[in-house]
Design a protein around this motif. Structure first.
Motif, PDB file in Angstrom:
ATOM      1  N   LEU A  37      72.443  17.739  93.239  1.00 61.89           N
ATOM      2  CA  LEU A  37      72.486  18.794  94.251  1.00 61.89           C
ATOM      3  C   LEU A  37      73.646  19.744  93.987  1.00 61.89           C
ATOM      4  N   GLY A  38      74.769  19.200  93.535  1.00 61.62           N
ATOM      5  CA  GLY A  38      75.928  20.031  93.222  1.00 61.62           C
ATOM      6  C   GLY A  38      75.701  20.960  92.045  1.00 61.62           C
ATOM      7  N   GLU A  39      74.734  20.635  91.183  1.00 57.55           N
ATOM      8  CA  GLU A  39      74.455  21.482  90.014  1.00 57.55           C
ATOM      9  C   GLU A  39      73.980  22.871  90.398  1.00 57.55           C
ATOM     10  N   PHE A  40      73.155  22.952  91.448  1.00 58.75           N
ATOM     11  CA  PHE A  40      72.536  24.247  91.754  1.00 58.75           C
ATOM     12  C   PHE A  40      72.935  24.816  93.115  1.00 58.75           C
ATOM     13  N   THR A  41      73.744  24.091  93.882  1.00 62.40           N
ATOM     14  CA  THR A  41      74.157  24.569  95.197  1.00 62.40           C
ATOM     15  C   THR A  41      75.497  25.294  95.100  1.00 62.40           C
ATOM     16  N   PRO A  42      75.600  26.534  95.583  1.00 55.06           N
ATOM     17  CA  PRO A  42      76.895  27.214  95.592  1.00 55.06           C
ATOM     18  C   PRO A  42      77.943  26.386  96.325  1.00 55.06           C
TER      19      PRO A  42
ATOM     20  N   GLY B 131      63.596  33.231  91.979  1.00 57.00           N
ATOM     21  CA  GLY B 131      62.948  33.400  93.274  1.00 57.00           C
ATOM     22  C   GLY B 131      63.671  34.388  94.153  1.00 57.00           C
ATOM     23  N   GLU B 132      64.998  34.388  94.085  1.00 60.96           N
ATOM     24  CA  GLU B 132      65.809  35.317  94.872  1.00 60.96           C
ATOM     25  C   GLU B 132      65.575  36.749  94.386  1.00 60.96           C
TER      26      GLU B 132
ATOM     27  N   ALA C 118      75.968  33.084  97.780  1.00 64.77           N
ATOM     28  CA  ALA C 118      75.210  32.127  98.583  1.00 64.77           C
ATOM     29  C   ALA C 118      73.707  32.303  98.362  1.00 64.77           C
ATOM     30  N   ILE C 119      72.993  31.206  98.484  1.00 64.39           N
ATOM     31  CA  ILE C 119      71.529  31.197  98.386  1.00 64.39           C
ATOM     32  C   ILE C 119      71.000  30.838  99.774  1.00 64.39           C
ATOM     33  N   PRO C 120      69.967  31.520 100.262  1.00 63.43           N
ATOM     34  CA  PRO C 120      69.447  31.176 101.591  1.00 63.43           C
ATOM     35  C   PRO C 120      69.148  29.677 101.695  1.00 63.43           C
TER      36      PRO C 120
END
Length: 429
Positions: free
Chosen positions: A341-346, A420-421, A208-210
């Motif tokens: 959005l689906g490309e980079f969202t878990p 960034g993470e 997950a990404i914040p």
């Protein structure tokens, strides 16, 4: 245990579910258009001023965004099959109070309830479809899903307008309630959850990404900005296009019903072409920056420039043609933003992110109809008011398209988020 398909496979039954969700969106937009289609007789019967009718158009969106966000988080944990079923049932039941004698207040409340039920519709349906198609095959089914909106209007307008002309606008609402219940029954029998769900191993590989980082990423902001402009045009079309034809240009209600189909026929063509062109471009090696971001944003600018010409032509066929083309070009952005959005969202966060995106851009629907109603009521003539309203729409479209071109870089977004993470973790190490 659910069998996972390889990325290149499309599970059996995927297109059946796509068709059912196409019908889901068809009912969704038929529900939206009925107030605009019946705008002239509704205003006459209830003695509404333009500002009041604009408020009625905007009321549909009062809880739309809040509902979209809440349900977006729900579908991260609850099967989309049951969420879609509950939403369709709410839509259907919200239509029936209008069959009898109704006050402005009752109509307003029912539209607010309907908007709360329909707010999450596209985002939940897109999330459901993405459980049936791998990423590289999602643009076309997303385009088909978007077509439900166009065909909801193309098929519903003649039928609903016939009911309005020959019976009353009250029965048009009742007819939509019956159709909604029919879809609910069909989905109960045939609807299924897609097999491309995330396993524990996949979650470990795709952490997950914040949400703060996801929702402030430039591609997310670009999608919100670009689609906001498109939805400004769409919500004006839903609420004000038919009243403009009747009260602004002097056509009869019967003729206006057929004319009201034209923007949606053109828009349907644009959406299907966008979905097809996008997948062809990706198959030929284009990045999603070009095949999705630029392809979706550029038509907004062109559409805005076309609408800016409206006040400078004589009322009549040319004015209608410019309005149809300028508004219809906006449909491209709906096809490309959810896949971006689906490309980079878990996967485990995708339902919420797409829903929040929908909640933000549909705020345009709360603003645009009221703005149009206000400028019409305070203009020297109704036609002058409409021209001012469409000029405002033109400015919004050009600005949103430019922001899309500037911000939409989905092909590199995941790498930026990951970098960034790592930087954030290094600070606390």
């Amino acid at each position: 245990m659910t069998t996972q398909s390889t990325p290149s496979e499309t599970p059996k039954g995927a297109w059946k579910i796509t068709f059912l969700l196409f019908l889901f969106m068809l009912v969704n937009f038929a529900d939206k258009i009925v107030v605009g289609l019946g705008g002239a007789p509704i205003m006459d019967e209830l003695k509404l001023q333009p500002e009041q009718f604009g408020l009625l158009g905007s009321s549909f969106f009062f809880l739309f965004s809040i509902s979209a966000i809440v349900v977006g988080f729900i579908v991260n944990r609850v099967a989309t099959r049951w969420v879609l079923l509950a939403m369709a049932l709410i839509w259907s039941l919200a239509q029936f109070p209008m069959v009898g004698t109704v006050s402005f207040t009752t109509l307003l409340i029912c539209r607010i309830i309907l908007g709360a039920g329909e707010g999450p519709a596209f985002s939940v349906a897109a999330h459901a479809i993405y459980k049936w198609f791998p990423d590289e095959k999602r643009t076309l089914p997303t385009a088909i899903l978007s077509q439900g909106s166009a065909f909801g209007v193309i098929l519903a307008v003649p039928a609903l307008n016939w009911i309005i002309v020959n019976h009353s606008w009250h029965y048009a609402f009742g007819a939509l309630g019956v159709v909604g219940l029919m879809w609910t029954l069909a989905w109960l029998v045939m609807g299924k959850e897609g097999p491309l769900v995330q396993t524990a191993a996949m979650a470990a590989a795709d952490p997950a990404i914040p949400y703060g980082r996801l929702l402030t990423s430039r591609t997310f902001l670009g999608c919100c900005a670009a689609t906001f402009g498109a939805y400004w045009a769409l919500s004006l079309g839903l609420t004000w296009f038919t009243p403009f034809i009747v009260k602004g240009l002097g056509f009869s209600q019967q003729d206006a019903g057929w004319i009201s189909v034209l923007p949606w026929v053109f828009g349907a063509t644009i959406v299907l072409l966008t979905g097809w062109i996008s997948q062809v471009m990706m198959a030929r090696g284009y990045t999603t920056r070009g095949a999705r971001g630029v392809l979706g944003s550029a038509p907004l600018i062109v559409g805005g420039l076309i609408l800016a010409v409206l006040p400078h032509v004589a009322p009549g066929a040319l004015m209608i043609a410019l309005l149809v083309v300028g508004s219809g070009l906006c449909g491209s952005i709906y096809v490309v933003c959810p896949p971006m959005l689906g490309e980079f969202t878990p996967v485990q966060q995708r339902g919420a992110v797409i829903a929040i995106y929908g909640a933000i851009y549909t705020l345009a629907g709360m603003i645009a109809p009221s703005v149009m109603g206000s400028v019409i009521q305070h203009a020297a003539t109704p036609l002058d008011g409409y021209m001012t309203g469409f000029t405002i729409n033109a400015v919004v479209l050009v600005a949103s398209g430019l922001l899309g071109l500037l911000l939409l870089w989905p092909n590199t977004e995941r790498a930026r988020l990951a970098a960034g993470e790592e930087t954030a973790q290094a600070k606390f190490a």
